[in-house]
Design a protein around this motif. Sequence first.
Motif: not given
Length: 302
Positions: A145, A158-164, A168, A226-228
């Motif tokens: 990240h 971070d743009d990915t935070s709502h998925t990560f 949230w 939700r870890h990539p």
Amino acid sequence: MKERNELGQYLKARRARITPAQAGLIEGTGYRRVPGLRREEVAALAGLSADYYARLEQGRERHPSTSVLKALARVLQLNPDAQRYLFALASPDAAGRLARPAGREVGPNLLALLDDWSAHPAIVTDHCMNVVAANALGAALYVGHPHADNLARLLFIDDTSHTFFRDWETVAASTVAALRAAASHRLGDTELRSLVGELTVHSKEFTRHWQQAEVHEKTSGTLLLRHPQVGDLDLTYETLRPSASPDLLVKIYRPQPESSTRDRLAILGSLTASPRPGHRSSGSGRPLSGTEERAAEPPSGG
């Protein structure tokens, strides 16, 4: 962020959160212009004159007595963290006393302890939620990240935070409340004010939560990620404050019972256990920098 009349703004925000019913008042049938208590209602419940309380909110009276603060804390139903924040705002010497340089040095014994907890992700953060140390699994939780070095920026920028962050909204509320709690320890800290200002500019969601004026330290709770690399992680955490470094917080994560998280953490550990030649490990209690984190990621599908 440097706010004018912080005490008055805080009082106003908190009385908006208390309904007449919560305060033990009988609601009338007339129109109410405010969502919570009126100024005069707070004043009456706290045993103050309406004029004096109005001066507090308007910033014309900035140094109420201890007895006044205790009365307001009771009426506004403040938890211990919120009470400490109220007293810090009202203390005439709070800014000077609490604006000492932040201590970020992590001692060798604590670094060794982080690595001993090899089966559990563990990180150390400062009052601004900068990640100043981590064991291998702790660094691996946030690897890749852009703002992995600061959990507040990761969450709100971070743009990915709502998925990560699968939960949230819960994490956002607790993070903002924890930043206010940190401010009660370090009211005059310029770095903390700057961080709040930055997040306010870049995130409407942060501003929305900041205006709620909640104050809670993050002591324990759950974290759903939700870890990539390994998928969903269901974690619980406990937060400790080292007596030798009171400006730091140690957060230890454990897998929730009856989840697949333990196995997924083992996989994550195997992915980060042997870095490729030429790259520094996240061991020895040190987090990777943003550039190093991206370099240390294994190939997709690896």
